[in-house]
Design an enzyme around this catalytic site. Sequence first.
Site, PDB file in Angstrom:
ATOM      1  N   LYS A  31       0.814  -1.219   0.000  1.00  0.00           N
ATOM      2  CA  LYS A  31       0.000   0.000   0.000  1.00  0.00           C
ATOM      3  C   LYS A  31       0.852   1.276   0.000  1.00  0.00           C
ATOM      4  O   LYS A  31       0.659   2.165  -0.840  1.00  0.00           O
ATOM      5  CB  LYS A  31      -0.918  -0.016   1.228  1.00  0.00           C
ATOM      6  CG  LYS A  31      -1.724   1.237   1.435  1.00  0.00           C
ATOM      7  CD  LYS A  31      -2.355   1.262   2.806  1.00  0.00           C
ATOM      8  CE  LYS A  31      -1.276   1.311   3.865  1.00  0.00           C
ATOM      9  NZ  LYS A  31      -1.660   1.916   5.117  1.00  0.00           N
ATOM     10  N   THR A  32       1.787   1.380   0.944  1.00  0.00           N
ATOM     11  CA  THR A  32       2.590   2.605   1.055  1.00  0.00           C
ATOM     12  C   THR A  32       3.437   2.805  -0.201  1.00  0.00           C
ATOM     13  O   THR A  32       3.639   3.933  -0.662  1.00  0.00           O
ATOM     14  CB  THR A  32       3.490   2.544   2.300  1.00  0.00           C
ATOM     15  OG1 THR A  32       2.679   2.291   3.447  1.00  0.00           O
ATOM     16  CG2 THR A  32       4.233   3.852   2.502  1.00  0.00           C
ATOM     17  N   ASP A 218      -4.739   8.162   3.305  1.00  0.00           N
ATOM     18  CA  ASP A 218      -4.339   6.806   3.693  1.00  0.00           C
ATOM     19  C   ASP A 218      -5.258   6.294   4.815  1.00  0.00           C
ATOM     20  O   ASP A 218      -5.816   7.085   5.579  1.00  0.00           O
ATOM     21  CB  ASP A 218      -2.883   6.842   4.167  1.00  0.00           C
ATOM     22  CG  ASP A 218      -2.315   5.453   4.397  1.00  0.00           C
ATOM     23  OD1 ASP A 218      -2.852   4.478   3.839  1.00  0.00           O
ATOM     24  OD2 ASP A 218      -1.319   5.340   5.139  1.00  0.00           O
ATOM     25  N   GLU A 219      -5.393   4.975   4.922  1.00  0.00           N
ATOM     26  CA  GLU A 219      -6.206   4.329   5.970  1.00  0.00           C
ATOM     27  C   GLU A 219      -7.620   4.926   6.020  1.00  0.00           C
ATOM     28  O   GLU A 219      -8.153   5.258   7.075  1.00  0.00           O
ATOM     29  CB  GLU A 219      -5.529   4.470   7.347  1.00  0.00           C
ATOM     30  CG  GLU A 219      -4.115   3.914   7.427  1.00  0.00           C
ATOM     31  CD  GLU A 219      -4.064   2.392   7.461  1.00  0.00           C
ATOM     32  OE1 GLU A 219      -5.112   1.754   7.243  1.00  0.00           O
ATOM     33  OE2 GLU A 219      -2.980   1.842   7.690  1.00  0.00           O
ATOM     34  N   GLN A 249      -9.798  -4.333   7.451  1.00  0.00           N
ATOM     35  CA  GLN A 249      -8.942  -3.974   8.576  1.00  0.00           C
ATOM     36  C   GLN A 249      -9.491  -2.770   9.349  1.00  0.00           C
ATOM     37  O   GLN A 249      -8.744  -2.058  10.022  1.00  0.00           O
ATOM     38  CB  GLN A 249      -7.514  -3.687   8.095  1.00  0.00           C
ATOM     39  CG  GLN A 249      -6.835  -4.894   7.476  1.00  0.00           C
ATOM     40  CD  GLN A 249      -5.384  -4.643   7.138  1.00  0.00           C
ATOM     41  OE1 GLN A 249      -4.517  -4.535   8.006  1.00  0.00           O
ATOM     42  NE2 GLN A 249      -5.086  -4.549   5.851  1.00  0.00           N
ATOM     43  N   ARG A 598      -0.530 -10.656  10.252  1.00  0.00           N
ATOM     44  CA  ARG A 598       0.745 -10.090  10.718  1.00  0.00           C
ATOM     45  C   ARG A 598       1.874 -11.117  10.617  1.00  0.00           C
ATOM     46  O   ARG A 598       3.045 -10.772  10.668  1.00  0.00           O
ATOM     47  CB  ARG A 598       0.666  -9.638  12.186  1.00  0.00           C
ATOM     48  CG  ARG A 598      -0.356  -8.585  12.557  1.00  0.00           C
ATOM     49  CD  ARG A 598      -0.325  -7.370  11.695  1.00  0.00           C
ATOM     50  NE  ARG A 598      -1.311  -7.475  10.625  1.00  0.00           N
ATOM     51  CZ  ARG A 598      -1.351  -6.689   9.560  1.00  0.00           C
ATOM     52  NH1 ARG A 598      -0.446  -5.755   9.404  1.00  0.00           N
ATOM     53  NH2 ARG A 598      -2.278  -6.846   8.640  1.00  0.00           N
TER      54      ARG A 598
END
Length: 727
Positions: A31-32, A218-219, A249, A598
């Site tokens: 994503k980043t 973002d997010e 998420q 994770r």
Amino acid sequence: MELASLNEEQRLAVETIDGPLLILAGAGSGKTRVITYRIANLILNHNIYPNQILAVTFTNKAAEEMRSRCRSLLPEGNSEPLVRTFHSLCLYLLRREGKVLGLGSNFTVYDSDMQESLIKEILKSKDMDTKEFRPSSLANQFSQAKDAFLTAEEFAKKKVDDAYSKTIASVFLEYEKRKDLRNALDFGDLILKTVILFRDFPVILEKYQRLWKYIMVDEYQDTNKIQYHLVQSLSSFHKNLCVVGDDDQSIYSWRGADISNILNFKKDYPDAVVVKLEENYRSTKTIIESAAALISHNKQRTNKTLRTENPLGDKIKFTSFQNEMEEAEGIVQKIQANARKGQKYSNFAIFYRTNSQSRYFEEALRKRAIPYKIFGGFRFFDRKEVKDLIAYLSVIVNPVDSTSLLRIINSPPRGIGDTTVNRLLNHSVGEGLSLYECLNKQVPDIKKGTLQKLNSLYRMLDSEMEDLGKKTPSEIAYDVLEHSGYREFLENEGTEDSFSRLSNLNEFVNALKEYEETNPEASLEEYLSSISLITSEENTKDLPDYVILMTVHNAKGLEFHHVFMAGMEEGTFPHFLSIDSPEGIEEERRLAYVAITRARKHLDISYSRFTRKFGEVDARFPSQFLEEIPKEYMEGEFTESKYGVRRPEATPRAERFQKSEEKFESIQAKVGSGDFQIGTKVRHKVYGEGRILSISGSGDNRKVEVRFGSHLDKKFLLAYTPLEIIS
């Protein structure tokens, strides 16, 4: 700019320039990287000036990482786009434009301590009890109102149902008035005032709409109502809005996040391009396909499926343990065995649903001298509520311990302020008495009502001192929580944080109970001494290698070689506060999805068949989420592991349930409140016999009000209060 290193979906997201764009970025999908490549592509390949680009995220850490990655992609000396958190962006805007709202450019931003201090000042001026109207609780209500786009005036119009609500609204109005007079804002004001600024002064809004031609958020799944309005306002001119997030998420509804913002993006922008980043680069195929199967049971989500080209990897290990202590011992022994083979401790992370679960792991790690750190939280015995209870017990053991007494003299709030404490201290020195003795004296210049509160505290402590030789340490601790009002105070607050603190106190009583079982002759003094040795250990901040402990909420955005998901029992994960609503269960499932994704290589999941609540053993059952993971990806049996760890004796109720366990069969744990009805006669271990007056709530969140004798009414949260039914 070269984009060959990106996969097809990533490249599409980077090359979609104009118009609204929704990037659904699955866990570990880069994503980043996509966000920063898109920024660099705008600047280098489309000649967009950096100052025309605005990127907004949630944390300073995320903003700094984004800035750093942009620098690495842009030529040296190139100017940078504006990358900010929501709050720092609004601070930036209000410093420049806030004068039209009556703000001086030098306005102060109040942190939570300053907020609470001002609220205390207002409560005092209104002669209101800080025990009934807790400043931190009021500050939280005010922040929630602002996040929901409500001013104090709008909040007051809604709160007309009862006198209590009207009182809170009046404090809110006074709070805002005094802040205005002091040229101050709180964090909730930063976004709310900016949205009001744009609403009331369209010329100023247009200035920034024209400036920031391309906006990226973002997010986006974590945005609340006021953040949504801010983004809509800024992007409505050019409509070049790119939002990035993952509805799977979304785990922060308890602090205002609204999943509908991302789910409804296509409704808000019918012409939006939707790009799904579904390829995970982090984890094995077993882990990813297990997570995808789990989250597919949610109905409130977009249609996407996480996948990976990584190897299949090891199966997920499942272990059932007899109790929490054995679970911690088993996990720590496995970590130690891997460390002996040359693995670093930092390869291992232990996840749990609530902070209170850390105690067992801390004890097991300390026993083996394995270094550890708690990420995003305090060590168990460093938590405020635990230190408060330790202080109560310390005074009971040693009445001249004035330091401990000063800690708990107004905890929970009793309306005993600094002025009273100073007068007590002066009287203590002047009369040659201990501070404890002064609680039961007629101290000059202290009001009669306050003296009664001090005398009441003295009688409570004195009564427990008399029982030192008659009761076990755990019984004394339990009595203190009841008679001090600490448990009732946390229950009445009714927030996520207060339940977490109550769970920590529950664990402290559990620790005492286990200590007694191991050391039948041990005294409370000896246990407090053992805690002192633990809390005086060397600080771990400079450790080169350590095991990582954290709640699942704190794990979001991180990744680890080997993850242990502990405490996968019904009522723990999913949490009992969430099991009564479909929305709650879906968020808990998203939280489990975050935990699973994770892990890079190895994932171990475990649960305890028996757990303690305030020292009482209760039967537990596997989390319903375990049934939703395909069995071909898991290995293990619902059998006791053999670590030779002492096990608590099962209660008769636990014995009945123990026989009903079956492999991979989801069994809904029976709620202990099922037989309670209005009029039922019950026995409480502290207050004796009473009768139920009212019942509210459901599941483990059920609360009863009981009358003892002719006038003493007490409220109890049944999940934390063993009540014996008499008739």
